[in-house]
Design a protein around this motif. Structure first.
Motif, PDB file in Angstrom:
ATOM      1  N   THR A  50       0.793  -1.231   0.000  1.00 36.74           N
ATOM      2  CA  THR A  50       0.000   0.000   0.000  1.00 36.74           C
ATOM      3  C   THR A  50       0.825   1.280   0.000  1.00 36.74           C
ATOM      4  O   THR A  50       0.402   2.278  -0.571  1.00 36.74           O
ATOM      5  N   GLU A  51       1.999   1.244   0.642  1.00 36.52           N
ATOM      6  CA  GLU A  51       2.760   2.489   0.798  1.00 36.52           C
ATOM      7  C   GLU A  51       4.187   2.420   0.271  1.00 36.52           C
ATOM      8  O   GLU A  51       4.866   3.436   0.186  1.00 36.52           O
ATOM      9  N   GLY A  52       4.654   1.226  -0.040  1.00 35.11           N
ATOM     10  CA  GLY A  52       5.998   1.084  -0.578  1.00 35.11           C
ATOM     11  C   GLY A  52       7.015   0.702   0.474  1.00 35.11           C
ATOM     12  O   GLY A  52       6.749   0.776   1.674  1.00 35.11           O
TER      13      GLY A  52
ATOM     14  N   VAL B 173       4.035 -16.532 -16.723  1.00 30.69           N
ATOM     15  CA  VAL B 173       4.362 -15.106 -16.738  1.00 30.69           C
ATOM     16  C   VAL B 173       3.462 -14.356 -15.753  1.00 30.69           C
ATOM     17  O   VAL B 173       3.935 -13.495 -14.993  1.00 30.69           O
ATOM     18  N   ASP B 174       2.187 -14.690 -15.740  1.00 30.51           N
ATOM     19  CA  ASP B 174       1.256 -14.033 -14.811  1.00 30.51           C
ATOM     20  C   ASP B 174       1.671 -14.247 -13.357  1.00 30.51           C
ATOM     21  O   ASP B 174       1.600 -13.323 -12.547  1.00 30.51           O
ATOM     22  N   VAL B 175       2.110 -15.448 -13.018  1.00 30.20           N
ATOM     23  CA  VAL B 175       2.531 -15.739 -11.649  1.00 30.20           C
ATOM     24  C   VAL B 175       3.705 -14.846 -11.252  1.00 30.20           C
ATOM     25  O   VAL B 175       3.706 -14.229 -10.181  1.00 30.20           O
ATOM     26  N   VAL B 176       4.711 -14.762 -12.122  1.00 37.21           N
ATOM     27  CA  VAL B 176       5.895 -13.959 -11.806  1.00 37.21           C
ATOM     28  C   VAL B 176       5.540 -12.479 -11.754  1.00 37.21           C
ATOM     29  O   VAL B 176       5.909 -11.774 -10.801  1.00 37.21           O
ATOM     30  N   PHE B 177       4.818 -11.990 -12.751  1.00 37.99           N
ATOM     31  CA  PHE B 177       4.425 -10.584 -12.754  1.00 37.99           C
ATOM     32  C   PHE B 177       3.573 -10.249 -11.531  1.00 37.99           C
ATOM     33  O   PHE B 177       3.794  -9.227 -10.887  1.00 37.99           O
ATOM     34  N   ASP B 178       2.609 -11.102 -11.216  1.00 42.24           N
ATOM     35  CA  ASP B 178       1.738 -10.829 -10.075  1.00 42.24           C
ATOM     36  C   ASP B 178       2.527 -10.736  -8.776  1.00 42.24           C
ATOM     37  O   ASP B 178       2.278  -9.866  -7.951  1.00 42.24           O
ATOM     38  N   ALA B 179       3.490 -11.624  -8.596  1.00 49.09           N
ATOM     39  CA  ALA B 179       4.291 -11.588  -7.376  1.00 49.09           C
ATOM     40  C   ALA B 179       5.134 -10.319  -7.303  1.00 49.09           C
ATOM     41  O   ALA B 179       5.233  -9.691  -6.249  1.00 49.09           O
ATOM     42  N   LEU B 180       5.709  -9.945  -8.429  1.00 48.18           N
ATOM     43  CA  LEU B 180       6.593  -8.784  -8.417  1.00 48.18           C
ATOM     44  C   LEU B 180       5.837  -7.465  -8.490  1.00 48.18           C
ATOM     45  O   LEU B 180       6.269  -6.470  -7.918  1.00 48.18           O
ATOM     46  N   VAL B 181       4.703  -7.453  -9.173  1.00 51.56           N
ATOM     47  CA  VAL B 181       3.945  -6.213  -9.322  1.00 51.56           C
ATOM     48  C   VAL B 181       2.918  -6.081  -8.203  1.00 51.56           C
ATOM     49  O   VAL B 181       3.022  -5.196  -7.351  1.00 51.56           O
ATOM     50  N   SER B 182       1.933  -6.956  -8.177  1.00 51.44           N
ATOM     51  CA  SER B 182       0.842  -6.848  -7.206  1.00 51.44           C
ATOM     52  C   SER B 182       1.308  -7.061  -5.777  1.00 51.44           C
ATOM     53  O   SER B 182       0.838  -6.410  -4.858  1.00 51.44           O
ATOM     54  N   GLY B 183       2.226  -7.999  -5.598  1.00 55.15           N
ATOM     55  CA  GLY B 183       2.694  -8.308  -4.257  1.00 55.15           C
ATOM     56  C   GLY B 183       3.679  -7.308  -3.695  1.00 55.15           C
ATOM     57  O   GLY B 183       4.029  -7.362  -2.530  1.00 55.15           O
TER      58      GLY B 183
ATOM     59  N   ALA C 280       6.810  -7.060  -4.372  1.00 57.18           N
ATOM     60  CA  ALA C 280       8.176  -7.567  -4.289  1.00 57.18           C
ATOM     61  C   ALA C 280       9.129  -6.793  -5.202  1.00 57.18           C
ATOM     62  O   ALA C 280      10.271  -6.530  -4.827  1.00 57.18           O
ATOM     63  N   GLY C 281       8.662  -6.423  -6.377  1.00 58.22           N
ATOM     64  CA  GLY C 281       9.518  -5.680  -7.303  1.00 58.22           C
ATOM     65  C   GLY C 281       9.947  -4.342  -6.741  1.00 58.22           C
ATOM     66  O   GLY C 281      11.106  -3.940  -6.886  1.00 58.22           O
ATOM     67  N   ARG C 282       9.034  -3.656  -6.089  1.00 56.50           N
ATOM     68  CA  ARG C 282       9.375  -2.374  -5.468  1.00 56.50           C
ATOM     69  C   ARG C 282      10.397  -2.564  -4.352  1.00 56.50           C
ATOM     70  O   ARG C 282      11.320  -1.768  -4.201  1.00 56.50           O
ATOM     71  N   LEU C 283      10.225  -3.617  -3.565  1.00 54.41           N
ATOM     72  CA  LEU C 283      11.173  -3.893  -2.488  1.00 54.41           C
ATOM     73  C   LEU C 283      12.546  -4.229  -3.064  1.00 54.41           C
ATOM     74  O   LEU C 283      13.569  -3.728  -2.582  1.00 54.41           O
ATOM     75  N   ILE C 284      12.581  -5.052  -4.089  1.00 54.74           N
ATOM     76  CA  ILE C 284      13.850  -5.413  -4.725  1.00 54.74           C
ATOM     77  C   ILE C 284      14.557  -4.166  -5.251  1.00 54.74           C
ATOM     78  O   ILE C 284      15.741  -3.953  -4.994  1.00 54.74           O
ATOM     79  N   ALA C 285      13.830  -3.337  -5.981  1.00 58.08           N
ATOM     80  CA  ALA C 285      14.425  -2.112  -6.534  1.00 58.08           C
ATOM     81  C   ALA C 285      14.925  -1.204  -5.424  1.00 58.08           C
ATOM     82  O   ALA C 285      16.008  -0.614  -5.528  1.00 58.08           O
ATOM     83  N   TRP C 286      14.158  -1.083  -4.364  1.00 54.34           N
ATOM     84  CA  TRP C 286      14.530  -0.220  -3.245  1.00 54.34           C
ATOM     85  C   TRP C 286      15.799  -0.730  -2.564  1.00 54.34           C
ATOM     86  O   TRP C 286      16.703   0.054  -2.256  1.00 54.34           O
TER      87      TRP C 286
ATOM     88  N   SER D  72       6.838  -3.717 -12.299  1.00 52.49           N
ATOM     89  CA  SER D  72       6.457  -3.405 -10.921  1.00 52.49           C
ATOM     90  C   SER D  72       6.700  -1.940 -10.589  1.00 52.49           C
ATOM     91  O   SER D  72       6.086  -1.407  -9.674  1.00 52.49           O
ATOM     92  N   LEU D  73       7.576  -1.309 -11.326  1.00 51.52           N
ATOM     93  CA  LEU D  73       7.911   0.089 -11.044  1.00 51.52           C
ATOM     94  C   LEU D  73       7.155   1.063 -11.938  1.00 51.52           C
ATOM     95  O   LEU D  73       6.567   2.024 -11.449  1.00 51.52           O
ATOM     96  N   ILE D  74       7.192   0.818 -13.248  1.00 56.52           N
ATOM     97  CA  ILE D  74       6.593   1.794 -14.172  1.00 56.52           C
ATOM     98  C   ILE D  74       5.804   1.159 -15.309  1.00 56.52           C
ATOM     99  O   ILE D  74       5.383   1.856 -16.236  1.00 56.52           O
ATOM    100  N   GLY D  75       5.576  -0.147 -15.234  1.00 56.41           N
ATOM    101  CA  GLY D  75       4.931  -0.857 -16.345  1.00 56.41           C
ATOM    102  C   GLY D  75       3.588  -0.299 -16.749  1.00 56.41           C
ATOM    103  O   GLY D  75       3.345  -0.023 -17.936  1.00 56.41           O
ATOM    104  N   ALA D  76       2.684  -0.125 -15.796  1.00 58.04           N
ATOM    105  CA  ALA D  76       1.341   0.366 -16.117  1.00 58.04           C
ATOM    106  C   ALA D  76       1.405   1.778 -16.686  1.00 58.04           C
ATOM    107  O   ALA D  76       0.665   2.104 -17.625  1.00 58.04           O
ATOM    108  N   ASP D  77       2.291   2.599 -16.140  1.00 60.25           N
ATOM    109  CA  ASP D  77       2.421   3.974 -16.630  1.00 60.25           C
ATOM    110  C   ASP D  77       2.952   4.013 -18.062  1.00 60.25           C
ATOM    111  O   ASP D  77       2.491   4.807 -18.880  1.00 60.25           O
ATOM    112  N   ILE D  78       3.930   3.148 -18.365  1.00 57.86           N
ATOM    113  CA  ILE D  78       4.484   3.101 -19.725  1.00 57.86           C
ATOM    114  C   ILE D  78       3.438   2.600 -20.712  1.00 57.86           C
ATOM    115  O   ILE D  78       3.279   3.158 -21.799  1.00 57.86           O
TER     116      ILE D  78
END
Length: 185
Positions: free
Chosen positions: A15-17, A81-91, A93-99, A153-159
């Motif tokens: 919710t907050e990053g 692909v959906d499983v990996v994307f969902d974990a990294l985007v929705s969950g 995890a991608g934001r945490l990894i990047a951070w 997970s970071l900018i996909g939807a925006d791009i």
């Protein structure tokens, strides 16, 4: 208690990053005292490590199940692909990894890299791996899924929105590439 605190940290992540995951914020979210969180984790770095471990365990289980179902021809590449994307985007995890990487704590991701290597090794075994071209090709296949998922997970939807692409376009391109590699194309 540990499980509730990790759930609260995961909720804050979604919710907050990742920057919102502090011992105090997690204590408030979990409805426990700061002292309880400190007792169980000691430091925010230890809490981050526990959160990463939980995310990796969940991702490993979900991906292993998806890969087994792919090998059994019950699902297609898009499902993996959906499983990996969902974990990294929705969950989150991608934001945490990047951070973690951006803040110089990327070394704490070693278990994630080991999990990816183990999955690639499993995928490379048997007929499907041989057909795809063995370990190097399967490794490329996994990288071709994980790297876009991290970016997503970071900018996909925006791009996708900025380019006027339908939601999920990138996932479909990744799934098509994975299917091609599996078929030896």
């Amino acid at each position: 208690m540990r499980a509730e605190v990790i759930r609260a940290a995961r909720d804050l992540l979604r919710t907050e990053g990742p920057q919102a995951i502090t011992l105090k914020a997690v204590a408030v979210r979990a409805g426990v005292t700061h002292g309880n969180v400190t007792y169980h984790f000691g430091t925010v770095a230890a809490l981050h490590s526990a959160l990463i471990s939980t995310i990796i365990e969940d991702l490993t289980a979900a991906t292993a199940t998806a890969v087994a179902r792919l090998r059994a021809h019950e699902i297609g590449p898009r499902d993996v692909v959906d499983v990996v994307f969902d974990a990294l985007v929705s969950g989150g995890a991608g934001r945490l990894i990047a951070w973690l990487v951006a803040t110089g704590a990327g070394h704490r991701l070693t278990p994630l890299y080991a999990m990816i290597a183990e999955l690639v090794g499993g995928l490379a075994e048997g007929d499907a791996g041989e057909k795809a071209g063995g370990l190097p090709a399967v490794g490329l296949m996994m990288a071709a899924v994980v790297v876009p998922a991290l970016g997503g997970s970071l900018i996909g939807a925006d791009i996708e929105a900025a380019l006027g692409l339908p939601e999920g376009s990138v996932k479909q391109v990744v799934a098509d590439g994975m299917a091609g590699l599996r078929e030896g194309r």
